[in-house]
Design a protein around this motif. Structure first.
Motif, PDB file in Angstrom:
ATOM      1  N   THR A 172       3.560 -12.765   2.592  1.00 26.42           N
ATOM      2  CA  THR A 172       2.727 -11.615   2.952  1.00 26.42           C
ATOM      3  C   THR A 172       1.711 -12.064   3.988  1.00 26.42           C
ATOM      4  O   THR A 172       1.464 -13.251   4.168  1.00 26.42           O
ATOM      5  N   ASN A 173       1.131 -11.096   4.659  1.00 25.70           N
ATOM      6  CA  ASN A 173       0.092 -11.356   5.646  1.00 25.70           C
ATOM      7  C   ASN A 173      -1.041 -10.368   5.382  1.00 25.70           C
ATOM      8  O   ASN A 173      -0.812  -9.159   5.416  1.00 25.70           O
ATOM      9  N   PRO A 174      -2.267 -10.860   5.134  1.00 27.27           N
ATOM     10  CA  PRO A 174      -3.374  -9.932   4.851  1.00 27.27           C
ATOM     11  C   PRO A 174      -3.670  -8.965   5.994  1.00 27.27           C
ATOM     12  O   PRO A 174      -4.246  -7.905   5.771  1.00 27.27           O
ATOM     13  N   ALA A 175      -3.239  -9.285   7.193  1.00 28.83           N
ATOM     14  CA  ALA A 175      -3.468  -8.385   8.320  1.00 28.83           C
ATOM     15  C   ALA A 175      -2.579  -7.142   8.233  1.00 28.83           C
ATOM     16  O   ALA A 175      -2.852  -6.132   8.878  1.00 28.83           O
ATOM     17  N   TRP A 179       3.077  -4.751   3.554  1.00 27.95           N
ATOM     18  CA  TRP A 179       4.288  -5.291   4.184  1.00 27.95           C
ATOM     19  C   TRP A 179       4.609  -6.658   3.606  1.00 27.95           C
ATOM     20  O   TRP A 179       3.720  -7.454   3.332  1.00 27.95           O
ATOM     21  N   PHE A 180       5.895  -6.932   3.435  1.00 29.75           N
ATOM     22  CA  PHE A 180       6.379  -8.232   2.989  1.00 29.75           C
ATOM     23  C   PHE A 180       7.367  -8.767   4.019  1.00 29.75           C
ATOM     24  O   PHE A 180       8.110  -7.989   4.617  1.00 29.75           O
ATOM     25  N   GLN A 181       7.372 -10.056   4.221  1.00 32.70           N
ATOM     26  CA  GLN A 181       8.341 -10.690   5.112  1.00 32.70           C
ATOM     27  C   GLN A 181       9.366 -11.410   4.238  1.00 32.70           C
ATOM     28  O   GLN A 181       9.007 -12.281   3.449  1.00 32.70           O
ATOM     29  N   ALA A 227      11.009  -7.540   7.827  1.00 33.96           N
ATOM     30  CA  ALA A 227       9.767  -7.014   7.262  1.00 33.96           C
ATOM     31  C   ALA A 227      10.082  -5.771   6.427  1.00 33.96           C
ATOM     32  O   ALA A 227      10.834  -4.895   6.860  1.00 33.96           O
ATOM     33  N   PHE A 228       9.512  -5.715   5.223  1.00 31.55           N
ATOM     34  CA  PHE A 228       9.747  -4.615   4.297  1.00 31.55           C
ATOM     35  C   PHE A 228       8.436  -3.905   4.004  1.00 31.55           C
ATOM     36  O   PHE A 228       7.443  -4.541   3.661  1.00 31.55           O
ATOM     37  N   ASN A 229       8.434  -2.572   4.146  1.00 29.59           N
ATOM     38  CA  ASN A 229       7.256  -1.756   3.871  1.00 29.59           C
ATOM     39  C   ASN A 229       7.357  -1.240   2.441  1.00 29.59           C
ATOM     40  O   ASN A 229       8.285  -0.504   2.101  1.00 29.59           O
TER      41      ASN A 229
END
Length: 99
Positions: free
Chosen positions: A58-61, A65-67, A81-83
């Motif tokens: 994950t990215n806090p920005a 969203w998950f990668q 990338a998954f929303n």
């Protein structure tokens, strides 16, 4: 006299570090480095040819969203990338070929 000598010594101590500095070499610029991308055939699944899922990040920005990181048998790494809100993948996936 002692006061003047102390003042000159203080000035010398303050200037000496500045005189001993040298410029560091510049980092060479990377030229022509491009990361590939690929369109997903469907936004609700991952092709089986992409191989096994090796990691999820994950990215806090980008909240929500998950990668998902996949590696196939030829060691090519792909990131999709998954929303979580829409429950769909982004249409562009990143390709990182390994050499």
């Amino acid at each position: 006299m002692l006061r003047q000598t102390g003042l000159w010594l203080l000035v010398l101590v303050l200037l000496l570090p500045a005189l001993s500095c040298t410029r560091l070499p510049e980092k060479p610029a990377q030229t022509g480095v491009q990361v590939g991308s690929e369109l997903l055939p469907a936004l609700d699944s991952i092709p089986a040819a992409w191989g096994k899922l090796v990691s999820v990040t994950t990215n806090p920005a980008y909240p929500g969203w998950f990668q998902l990181w996949f590696e196939d048998e030829s060691n090519t790494v792909r990131m999709a990338a998954f929303n979580l809100r829409t429950k769909q993948f982004d249409s562009n996936a990143i390709i990182l070929p390994r050499r």
